[in-house]
Design a protein around this motif. Structure first.
Motif, mmCIF file in Angstrom:
data_model
loop_
_atom_site.group_PDB
_atom_site.id
_atom_site.type_symbol
_atom_site.label_atom_id
_atom_site.label_comp_id
_atom_site.label_asym_id
_atom_site.label_seq_id
_atom_site.Cartn_x
_atom_site.Cartn_y
_atom_site.Cartn_z
ATOM 1 N N LEU A 24 0.822 -1.203 0.000
ATOM 2 C CA LEU A 24 0.000 0.000 0.000
ATOM 3 C C LEU A 24 0.861 1.260 0.000
ATOM 4 O O LEU A 24 0.593 2.214 -0.741
ATOM 5 C CB LEU A 24 -0.932 -0.018 1.217
ATOM 6 C CG LEU A 24 -1.991 1.064 1.264
ATOM 7 C CD1 LEU A 24 -2.885 1.008 0.047
ATOM 8 C CD2 LEU A 24 -2.812 0.934 2.538
ATOM 9 N N LYS A 25 1.913 1.262 0.816
ATOM 10 C CA LYS A 25 2.832 2.413 0.859
ATOM 11 C C LYS A 25 3.525 2.595 -0.489
ATOM 12 O O LYS A 25 3.698 3.713 -0.968
ATOM 13 C CB LYS A 25 3.863 2.231 1.963
ATOM 14 C CG LYS A 25 3.331 2.541 3.331
ATOM 15 C CD LYS A 25 4.473 2.686 4.304
ATOM 16 C CE LYS A 25 3.928 3.236 5.601
ATOM 17 N NZ LYS A 25 4.944 3.774 6.448
ATOM 18 N N LEU A 26 3.927 1.496 -1.102
ATOM 19 C CA LEU A 26 4.579 1.582 -2.413
ATOM 20 C C LEU A 26 3.621 2.094 -3.487
ATOM 21 O O LEU A 26 3.999 2.898 -4.340
ATOM 22 C CB LEU A 26 5.150 0.218 -2.820
ATOM 23 C CG LEU A 26 6.379 -0.260 -2.052
ATOM 24 C CD1 LEU A 26 6.748 -1.688 -2.472
ATOM 25 C CD2 LEU A 26 7.562 0.658 -2.263
ATOM 26 N N GLU A 27 2.376 1.656 -3.433
ATOM 27 C CA GLU A 27 1.386 2.134 -4.400
ATOM 28 C C GLU A 27 1.117 3.627 -4.211
ATOM 29 O O GLU A 27 0.963 4.371 -5.181
ATOM 30 C CB GLU A 27 0.085 1.334 -4.261
ATOM 31 C CG GLU A 27 0.178 -0.074 -4.827
ATOM 32 C CD GLU A 27 -1.097 -0.878 -4.632
ATOM 33 O OE1 GLU A 27 -2.144 -0.294 -4.255
ATOM 34 O OE2 GLU A 27 -1.048 -2.093 -4.856
ATOM 35 N N GLU A 28 1.068 4.088 -2.975
ATOM 36 C CA GLU A 28 0.902 5.517 -2.704
ATOM 37 C C GLU A 28 2.095 6.300 -3.238
ATOM 38 O O GLU A 28 1.937 7.372 -3.821
ATOM 39 C CB GLU A 28 0.742 5.754 -1.205
ATOM 40 C CG GLU A 28 -0.585 5.323 -0.642
ATOM 41 C CD GLU A 28 -0.654 5.488 0.876
ATOM 42 O OE1 GLU A 28 0.301 6.018 1.490
ATOM 43 O OE2 GLU A 28 -1.670 5.074 1.459
ATOM 44 N N LYS A 29 3.266 5.746 -3.033
ATOM 45 C CA LYS A 29 4.470 6.415 -3.531
ATOM 46 C C LYS A 29 4.471 6.454 -5.056
ATOM 47 O O LYS A 29 4.824 7.475 -5.658
ATOM 48 C CB LYS A 29 5.726 5.718 -3.004
ATOM 49 C CG LYS A 29 6.988 6.462 -3.352
ATOM 50 C CD LYS A 29 8.090 6.152 -2.393
ATOM 51 C CE LYS A 29 9.258 7.031 -2.733
ATOM 52 N NZ LYS A 29 10.140 7.227 -1.630
ATOM 53 N N ILE A 30 4.039 5.359 -5.694
ATOM 54 C CA ILE A 30 3.958 5.321 -7.155
ATOM 55 C C ILE A 30 2.969 6.373 -7.644
ATOM 56 O O ILE A 30 3.244 7.113 -8.597
ATOM 57 C CB ILE A 30 3.546 3.901 -7.644
ATOM 58 C CG1 ILE A 30 4.714 2.938 -7.466
ATOM 59 C CG2 ILE A 30 3.100 3.921 -9.097
ATOM 60 C CD1 ILE A 30 4.357 1.474 -7.754
ATOM 61 N N THR A 31 1.823 6.464 -7.000
ATOM 62 C CA THR A 31 0.807 7.453 -7.370
ATOM 63 C C THR A 31 1.361 8.871 -7.222
ATOM 64 O O THR A 31 1.184 9.715 -8.105
ATOM 65 C CB THR A 31 -0.452 7.285 -6.506
ATOM 66 O OG1 THR A 31 -0.935 5.943 -6.640
ATOM 67 C CG2 THR A 31 -1.537 8.256 -6.912
ATOM 68 N N MET A 32 2.043 9.121 -6.110
ATOM 69 C CA MET A 32 2.633 10.443 -5.874
ATOM 70 C C MET A 32 3.685 10.768 -6.945
ATOM 71 O O MET A 32 3.718 11.873 -7.493
ATOM 72 C CB MET A 32 3.270 10.504 -4.486
ATOM 73 C CG MET A 32 3.835 11.873 -4.147
ATOM 74 S SD MET A 32 4.702 11.903 -2.573
ATOM 75 C CE MET A 32 6.148 10.941 -2.970
ATOM 76 N N LEU A 33 4.529 9.787 -7.254
ATOM 77 C CA LEU A 33 5.568 10.011 -8.261
ATOM 78 C C LEU A 33 4.959 10.208 -9.651
ATOM 79 O O LEU A 33 5.462 11.013 -10.442
ATOM 80 C CB LEU A 33 6.567 8.851 -8.263
ATOM 81 C CG LEU A 33 7.475 8.768 -7.040
ATOM 82 C CD1 LEU A 33 8.298 7.475 -7.062
ATOM 83 C CD2 LEU A 33 8.387 9.975 -6.947
ATOM 84 N N GLN A 34 3.885 9.524 -9.970
ATOM 85 C CA GLN A 34 3.210 9.712 -11.252
ATOM 86 C C GLN A 34 2.625 11.124 -11.355
ATOM 87 O O GLN A 34 2.691 11.758 -12.409
ATOM 88 C CB GLN A 34 2.115 8.656 -11.446
ATOM 89 C CG GLN A 34 2.656 7.281 -11.776
ATOM 90 C CD GLN A 34 1.563 6.209 -11.827
ATOM 91 O OE1 GLN A 34 0.492 6.368 -11.225
ATOM 92 N NE2 GLN A 34 1.843 5.113 -12.522
ATOM 93 N N GLN A 35 2.048 11.602 -10.255
ATOM 94 C CA GLN A 35 1.516 12.969 -10.235
ATOM 95 C C GLN A 35 2.639 13.986 -10.440
ATOM 96 O O GLN A 35 2.496 14.942 -11.206
ATOM 97 C CB GLN A 35 0.787 13.241 -8.923
ATOM 98 C CG GLN A 35 -0.541 12.529 -8.808
ATOM 99 C CD GLN A 35 -1.161 12.709 -7.433
ATOM 100 O OE1 GLN A 35 -0.499 13.139 -6.484
ATOM 101 N NE2 GLN A 35 -2.454 12.359 -7.306
ATOM 102 N N GLN A 36 3.751 13.766 -9.734
ATOM 103 C CA GLN A 36 4.904 14.671 -9.907
ATOM 104 C C GLN A 36 5.398 14.628 -11.351
ATOM 105 O O GLN A 36 5.732 15.664 -11.931
ATOM 106 C CB GLN A 36 6.041 14.272 -8.961
ATOM 107 C CG GLN A 36 5.839 14.676 -7.536
ATOM 108 C CD GLN A 36 7.019 14.271 -6.654
ATOM 109 O OE1 GLN A 36 7.854 13.453 -7.032
ATOM 110 N NE2 GLN A 36 7.057 14.853 -5.454
#
Length: 102
Positions: free
Chosen positions: A3-15
């Motif tokens: 879940l933490k990795l998916e949140e990080k992936i989502t954040m990085l995709q937004q960036q």
């Protein structure tokens, strides 16, 4: 942990999307500035040519003034206490002569 990795992936995709948008915006601005720079450069070149033309005209007028009628004086405005007279000795430059006030 997933879940933490998916949140990080989502954040990085937004960036990543934000950075791509900024790159696109910068590309548009760069293109506009390049066009403006080209227009300004063209304007500067025209101004330089006009300045050269005016300089040539000025030189021609000065030459005509110096080479003009050798017997007619070239006078300064009445407020001045000096006048310019052409030398009869063949010298093409005017000689400065102080005139007396009455």
């Amino acid at each position: 942990k997933n879940l933490k990795l998916e949140e990080k992936i989502t954040m990085l995709q937004q960036q990543n999307e934000e950075l791509r948008a900024r790159i696109e915006q910068n590309t548009v601005i760069t293109r506009q500035l390049s066009e403006e720079n080209a227009n300004l450069q063209e304007h500067v070149e025209k101004e330089v040519e006009e300045k050269k033309k005016l300089s040539r005209t000025n030189e021609e007028l000065l030459w005509k003034l110096q080479e003009g009628d050798a017997v007619s004086p070239v006078k300064l405005p009445p407020t001045s206490s000096t006048s310019f007279y052409r030398c009869e000795s063949g010298n093409s430059s005017p000689a400065k002569v102080r005139t007396l006030r009455r």
